[in-house]
Design a protein around this motif. Structure first.
Motif, short mmCIF file in Angstrom:
data_model
loop_
_atom_site.label_atom_id
_atom_site.label_comp_id
_atom_site.label_asym_id
_atom_site.label_seq_id
_atom_site.Cartn_x
_atom_site.Cartn_y
_atom_site.Cartn_z
N ALA A 130 0.63 -0.97 0.10
CA ALA A 130 -0.14 0.49 -0.13
C ALA A 130 1.03 1.12 0.06
O ALA A 130 0.02 2.43 -0.39
N TYR A 133 2.16 0.56 -4.11
CA TYR A 133 2.09 0.30 -5.29
C TYR A 133 1.72 1.00 -6.68
O TYR A 133 0.96 0.51 -7.04
N ARG A 140 -4.39 -2.74 -3.34
CA ARG A 140 -4.90 -1.42 -1.64
C ARG A 140 -5.40 -2.50 -1.05
O ARG A 140 -5.93 -3.67 -1.01
#
Length: 232
Positions: A130, A133, A140
């Protein structure tokens, strides 16, 4: 009577993050079942890297490579469509990058769930993150949580037992933290590549190469793979 050993399906691309997941799952005592996808990606060299990683961990017999050529036929991504250039340097963080492959992790996790059920696995490991990314919506935490809900509703293991864990041990780690952990676990980073262009030597310029090089630099370590050039 000996206790049954836990099993984990590892979505193994042959890159840095997924290989780190292999090391983490092994340390926790899981029997490893690597799963690699050949989806027509430019960085096809990763598939050979994944085979080398599976051999390194002694699980080549359990390693499965699944062909998903239709993703190349669909196109729509710089990683599968030769008409779209892989961008050089950093992209705008506010936009989903052209290296996003439509539905990739949705497909990967669906197939991994089927493999996990069939093999009696307890967990699926995926190296989503996250922090670094790259703007991909399917990396997520919210996506992972929703997919776990789908497993609980749509699978036998979800209905009849405690379900199937999707393990995301890297999700809140920086690239430098991931690399330090991998080095501690003696993860074979020399067998991996992260380059989107998939050449014999990593380009050093694409977003993935830049993230990897920055991670090693921030960790105070040298990346063991060869680069055509290094922009950092």
């Amino acid at each position: 009577m000996s206790e049954k050993k836990k099993k984990a399906v590892i979505i193994l691309s042959g890159g840095l993050d997924s290989t780190t997941c292999m090391g983490m799952a092994l340390e926790l005592g899981y029997e490893l079942y690597p799963l690699t996808f050949d989806y027509g990606q430019r960085h096809h060299i990763e598939i050979e890297n994944a085979r080398s990683v599976a051999e390194y961990y002694g699980v080549a017999k359990q390693h499965k490579v699944i062909k998903l050529g239709f993703l190349r036929d669909f196109g729509g991504s710089a990683l599968t469509d030769q008409s779209i250039d892989v961008p050089v340097g950093e992209e705008e963080a506010s936009e989903i990058p052209v290296t996003y492959v439509p539905g990739r992790n949705l497909l990967f996790l669906s197939i991994a769930t089927s493999f996990a059920e069939a093999s009696g696995a307890d967990a699926i490991y995926i190296g989503v993150n996250a922090l670094d990314y790259s703007g991909y919506p399917d990396c997520r935490p919210a996506f992972i949580h929703k997919f776990e809900e789908v497993i609980a509703l749509a699978t036998k293991v979800g209905v009849e037992s405690d379900g199937l864990q999707i393990a995301t041990p890297l999700i809140e780690l920086s690239k430098a933290e991931i690399i330090r952990e991998g080095v501690r676990l003696k993860v074979p980073y020399h067998l991996t590549t992260s380059c989107y262009n998939g050449r014999a030597e990593a380009c050093g310029e694409c977003d993935s190469c830049r993230l990897r090089l920055k991670g090693f630099a921030d960790a105070g370590l040298k990346d063991p793979i060869a680069y055509e050039q290094q922009s950092l």
